[in-house]
Write an enzyme that holds these catalytic residues in place. Structure first.
Site, PDB file in Angstrom:
ATOM      1  N   HIS A  66       0.876  -1.197   0.000  1.00  0.00           N
ATOM      2  CA  HIS A  66       0.000   0.000   0.000  1.00  0.00           C
ATOM      3  C   HIS A  66       0.905   1.236   0.000  1.00  0.00           C
ATOM      4  O   HIS A  66       1.484   1.591   1.022  1.00  0.00           O
ATOM      5  CB  HIS A  66      -0.896   0.013   1.241  1.00  0.00           C
ATOM      6  CG  HIS A  66      -1.815   1.195   1.289  1.00  0.00           C
ATOM      7  ND1 HIS A  66      -3.137   1.086   1.640  1.00  0.00           N
ATOM      8  CD2 HIS A  66      -1.636   2.498   1.032  1.00  0.00           C
ATOM      9  CE1 HIS A  66      -3.708   2.268   1.587  1.00  0.00           C
ATOM     10  NE2 HIS A  66      -2.796   3.157   1.226  1.00  0.00           N
ATOM     11  N   HIS A 100       1.562   5.371  -1.732  1.00  0.00           N
ATOM     12  CA  HIS A 100       1.199   6.535  -2.552  1.00  0.00           C
ATOM     13  C   HIS A 100       2.470   7.104  -3.169  1.00  0.00           C
ATOM     14  O   HIS A 100       3.368   7.526  -2.431  1.00  0.00           O
ATOM     15  CB  HIS A 100       0.536   7.617  -1.693  1.00  0.00           C
ATOM     16  CG  HIS A 100      -0.744   7.152  -1.063  1.00  0.00           C
ATOM     17  ND1 HIS A 100      -1.977   7.336  -1.652  1.00  0.00           N
ATOM     18  CD2 HIS A 100      -0.977   6.476   0.088  1.00  0.00           C
ATOM     19  CE1 HIS A 100      -2.915   6.802  -0.888  1.00  0.00           C
ATOM     20  NE2 HIS A 100      -2.336   6.274   0.175  1.00  0.00           N
ATOM     21  N   LYS A 150      -9.295  -0.246  -5.906  1.00  0.00           N
ATOM     22  CA  LYS A 150      -9.297   0.445  -4.618  1.00  0.00           C
ATOM     23  C   LYS A 150     -10.658   1.070  -4.324  1.00  0.00           C
ATOM     24  O   LYS A 150     -11.188   1.824  -5.136  1.00  0.00           O
ATOM     25  CB  LYS A 150      -8.215   1.537  -4.652  1.00  0.00           C
ATOM     26  CG  LYS A 150      -8.182   2.404  -3.424  1.00  0.00           C
ATOM     27  CD  LYS A 150      -7.531   1.698  -2.261  1.00  0.00           C
ATOM     28  CE  LYS A 150      -7.721   2.489  -0.980  1.00  0.00           C
ATOM     29  NZ  LYS A 150      -6.621   2.319  -0.049  1.00  0.00           N
ATOM     30  N   HIS A 183     -10.273   1.072   1.768  1.00  0.00           N
ATOM     31  CA  HIS A 183     -10.093   2.075   2.819  1.00  0.00           C
ATOM     32  C   HIS A 183     -11.304   1.905   3.731  1.00  0.00           C
ATOM     33  O   HIS A 183     -12.403   2.350   3.412  1.00  0.00           O
ATOM     34  CB  HIS A 183     -10.029   3.489   2.225  1.00  0.00           C
ATOM     35  CG  HIS A 183      -9.783   4.536   3.268  1.00  0.00           C
ATOM     36  ND1 HIS A 183      -8.589   5.217   3.390  1.00  0.00           N
ATOM     37  CD2 HIS A 183     -10.571   4.983   4.285  1.00  0.00           C
ATOM     38  CE1 HIS A 183      -8.661   6.043   4.426  1.00  0.00           C
ATOM     39  NE2 HIS A 183      -9.864   5.926   4.981  1.00  0.00           N
ATOM     40  N   HIS A 186      -4.471  -0.639   5.873  1.00  0.00           N
ATOM     41  CA  HIS A 186      -4.127   0.136   7.069  1.00  0.00           C
ATOM     42  C   HIS A 186      -5.119  -0.108   8.219  1.00  0.00           C
ATOM     43  O   HIS A 186      -5.876   0.777   8.607  1.00  0.00           O
ATOM     44  CB  HIS A 186      -3.954   1.626   6.784  1.00  0.00           C
ATOM     45  CG  HIS A 186      -4.972   2.257   5.870  1.00  0.00           C
ATOM     46  ND1 HIS A 186      -6.313   2.154   6.069  1.00  0.00           N
ATOM     47  CD2 HIS A 186      -4.811   2.997   4.754  1.00  0.00           C
ATOM     48  CE1 HIS A 186      -6.942   2.821   5.117  1.00  0.00           C
ATOM     49  NE2 HIS A 186      -6.046   3.327   4.306  1.00  0.00           N
ATOM     50  N   ASP A 216       1.485   2.682   3.550  1.00  0.00           N
ATOM     51  CA  ASP A 216       0.628   3.863   3.355  1.00  0.00           C
ATOM     52  C   ASP A 216       1.465   5.139   3.369  1.00  0.00           C
ATOM     53  O   ASP A 216       0.969   6.203   3.753  1.00  0.00           O
ATOM     54  CB  ASP A 216      -0.488   3.937   4.409  1.00  0.00           C
ATOM     55  CG  ASP A 216      -1.618   4.858   3.963  1.00  0.00           C
ATOM     56  OD1 ASP A 216      -1.647   5.257   2.778  1.00  0.00           O
ATOM     57  OD2 ASP A 216      -2.470   5.195   4.803  1.00  0.00           O
TER      58      ASP A 216
HETATM   59  O1  DOR Z   1      -3.460   9.596   5.495  1.00  0.00           O
HETATM   60  C1  DOR Z   1      -3.796   9.266   4.385  1.00  0.00           C
HETATM   61  N1  DOR Z   1      -3.241   9.834   3.295  1.00  0.00           N
HETATM   62  N2  DOR Z   1      -4.744   8.336   4.229  1.00  0.00           N
HETATM   63  C2  DOR Z   1      -5.260   8.046   3.031  1.00  0.00           C
HETATM   64  O2  DOR Z   1      -6.128   7.212   2.957  1.00  0.00           O
HETATM   65  C3  DOR Z   1      -4.814   8.792   1.825  1.00  0.00           C
HETATM   66  C4  DOR Z   1      -3.490   9.313   2.008  1.00  0.00           C
HETATM   67  C5  DOR Z   1      -3.094  10.328   0.960  1.00  0.00           C
HETATM   68  O3  DOR Z   1      -3.319  10.072  -0.219  1.00  0.00           O
HETATM   69  O4  DOR Z   1      -2.515  11.348   1.326  1.00  0.00           O
HETATM   70 ZN    ZN Z   2      -3.322   5.126   1.604  1.00  0.00          ZN
END
Ligand code: DOR
Ligand code: ZN
Length: 347
Positions: free
Chosen positions: A13, A15, A98, A135, A173, A246
Site C-alpha cells: 500500500h 502513494h 481500490k 479504505h 491500514h 501507506d
Molecule cells: O493519510 C492518508 N493519506 N490516508 C489516506 O487514505 C490517503 C493518504 C493520501 O493520499 O494522502
Molecule cells: Zn493510503
C-alpha cells in the site's frame, strides 16, 4: 540478533503521486522494496486500465536507471466504474481495485457513495480474480472519527463478503482492535495491511504537548489499546497480515497548515520502523513473513529472490527531503531509528 537478512520486502500500500513528488519519492521506495501496490488517488483519479498503464510508465521513468522495482497498479473504484473494465484491468496486469468511500480521505471525492451501486462491477471483480483493496472507514456526520473503522466493518465489509463469496478483500491500514481481530480470523478471502505509524504510535503521540501534523493520517491514530492489538496481530505470524506502509507524501506547507492534509511520509525509514515494532513485540523472527512472504502469497506472486540485510545501529532520520520546490518532512524527522538497512543485493 543484530542483523537480519530477509527476502526483499514489498510494500502492499503506497502513494507515489505524480510529477516532481513522484520523482522525489519513487527512488526511496525502490531502494528498499521490490514491488509496491500503487494507490490510484491522483487528481484526477486513475479509473481506467489505460490511465493505470500510462501512470505505470511515468513511475518507471522516475526510477533510478536499472532499478528492478515493479509498480503494481490499481484502479480507483467509482459509482460509475463499468463491469467491463474489470476484465480489461485483469488482462492489462492491474493487481487490485481500490475502494475509497466518498469523502473518507485525500482525493476521495470521486469515491463510492454506496457500494450497492457497484454490485455488477464487484461481481466482475470476483470473476476476474481482482482483489478489492479497502479504505475501511464509514463516513457520516453521525459517526465519530474514532468509530469509523468499526462502523465500516459492521455495516459495509461483512455484508459485502456475504454478498460476494468469491471476492478477495484487503482491509488496508488496519487501525483498531476490531479490524485486527477480523483480519486474523479464518476467512481466507480476507487479508490486512499494517502501517509503521499505527504499530508504533497512537493518538497520544499525535497530540503530545501540541498538535503534530506529521503524525496525522487517515484512518487517524487510535487508542493505545488499539495499537497493542495491531502489534499483536501484525507479529502473530498469521498468513494474511502483511506490510503496507501507506507512505503518503504531502509538501510541508500542506501539512503544517490550518487545515492540514492527512498522510505520513515513511518510505525511506519504514522497514527499520517495522523492525523496531517487531523487536518490541519480541517477534523479530516473524518480520520476514510479514514483510516478504505473506503479501506475495495472497496476491499470487513469487517471493522476491533478492535479499536485504537489516543491522541494529542507531541511525539519524533526515529532518527533510526536497521534492521539486517543496519540502517533504518524513515521519520521525530529526530523530533516529534503531535499525538501518545495511546491505541490499541480488542472490
Ligand atoms: O493519510 C492518508 N493519506 N490516508 C489516506 O487514505 C490517503 C493518504 C493520501 O493520499 O494522502
Ligand atoms: Zn493510503
Amino acid at each position: 540478533m543484530d542483523t537480519l537478512t530477509i527476502p526483499r520486502p514489498d510494500d502492499w500500500h503506497l502513494h507515489l503521486r505524480d510529477g516532481e513528488m513522484l520523482r522525489a519519492v519513487a527512488p526511496h521506495s525502490a531502494a528498499v522494496f521490490g514491488r509496491a501496490i500503487v494507490m490510484p488517488n491522483l487528481t484526477p483519479p486513475v479509473t481506467t486500465t489505460e490511465a493505470a498503464l500510462a501512470y505505470r510508465e511515468r513511475i518507471l521513468d522516475a526510477l533510478p536507471t536499472g532499478s528492478p522495482f515493479q509498480p503494481l497498479m490499481t484502479l480507483y473504484l467509482t459509482d460509475q466504474t463499468p463491469p467491463g473494465e474489470m476484465e480489461r484491468a485483469a488482462a492489462g496486469g492491474v493487481h487490485g481495485i481500490k475502494l475509497y468511500p466518498a469523502g473518507a480521505t485525500t482525493n476521495s471525492a470521486s469515491g463510492v457513495t454506496d457500494l450497492r451501486r457497484c454490485e455488477e462491477t464487484l461481481a466482475a471483480m470476483e470473476a476476474a480474480g481482482l482483489p478489492l483493496l479497502v479504505h475501511g472507514e464509514r463516513v457520516g456526520d453521525d459517526i465519530d472519527i474514532f468509530d469509523r473503522e468499526a462502523a465500516f466493518i459492521d455495516t459495509v465489509l461483512l455484508p459485502l463478503l456475504a454478498r460476494h463469496p468469491r471476492l478477495k478483500v484487503v482491509l488496508e491500514h488496519v487501525t483498531t482492535a476490531a479490524g485486527a481481530e477480523l483480519v486474523t480470523g479464518d476467512d481466507p478471502r480476507l487479508a490486512g495491511t499494517f502501517t509503521p505509524q499505527h504499530l508504533l504510535y497512537d493518538r497520544n503521540h499525535l497530540l503530545a504537548g501540541g498538535l503534530r501534523p506529521h503524525y496525522y493520517c487517515m484512518p487517524i491514530l487510535k487508542r493505545r489499546r488499539d495499537r497493542e492489538a495491531l502489534l499483536e496481530a501484525a507479529t502473530s505470524g498469521h498468513p494474511r497480515v502483511f506490510l503496507g506502509t501507506d507512505s503518503a507524501p504531502h509538501p510541508r506547507h500542506s501539512k503544517e497548515s490550518s487545515c492540514g492534509c492527512a498522510g505520513c511520509y515513511s518510505a525511506p525509514i519504514a522497514l527499520p520502523l517495522y523492525a523496531e515494532a517487531f523487536e518490541a513485540a519480541g517477534a523479530l523472527e516473524r518480520l520476514e513473513a510479514f514483510a516478504s512472504r505473506n503479501g506475495p502469497a495472497f496476491y499470487g506472486l513469487p517471493v522476491n529472490e533478492e535479499t536485504i540485510t537489516l543491522e541494529r545501529r542507531e541511525t539519524p532520520v533526515p529532518v527533510s527531503y526536497t521534492a521539486g520546490n517543496a519540502e517533504l518532512i518524513p515521519l520521525r524527522a530529526g530523530g533516529t531509528t534503531a535499525w538501518r538497512i545495511a546491505v541490499s543485493h541480488s542472490p
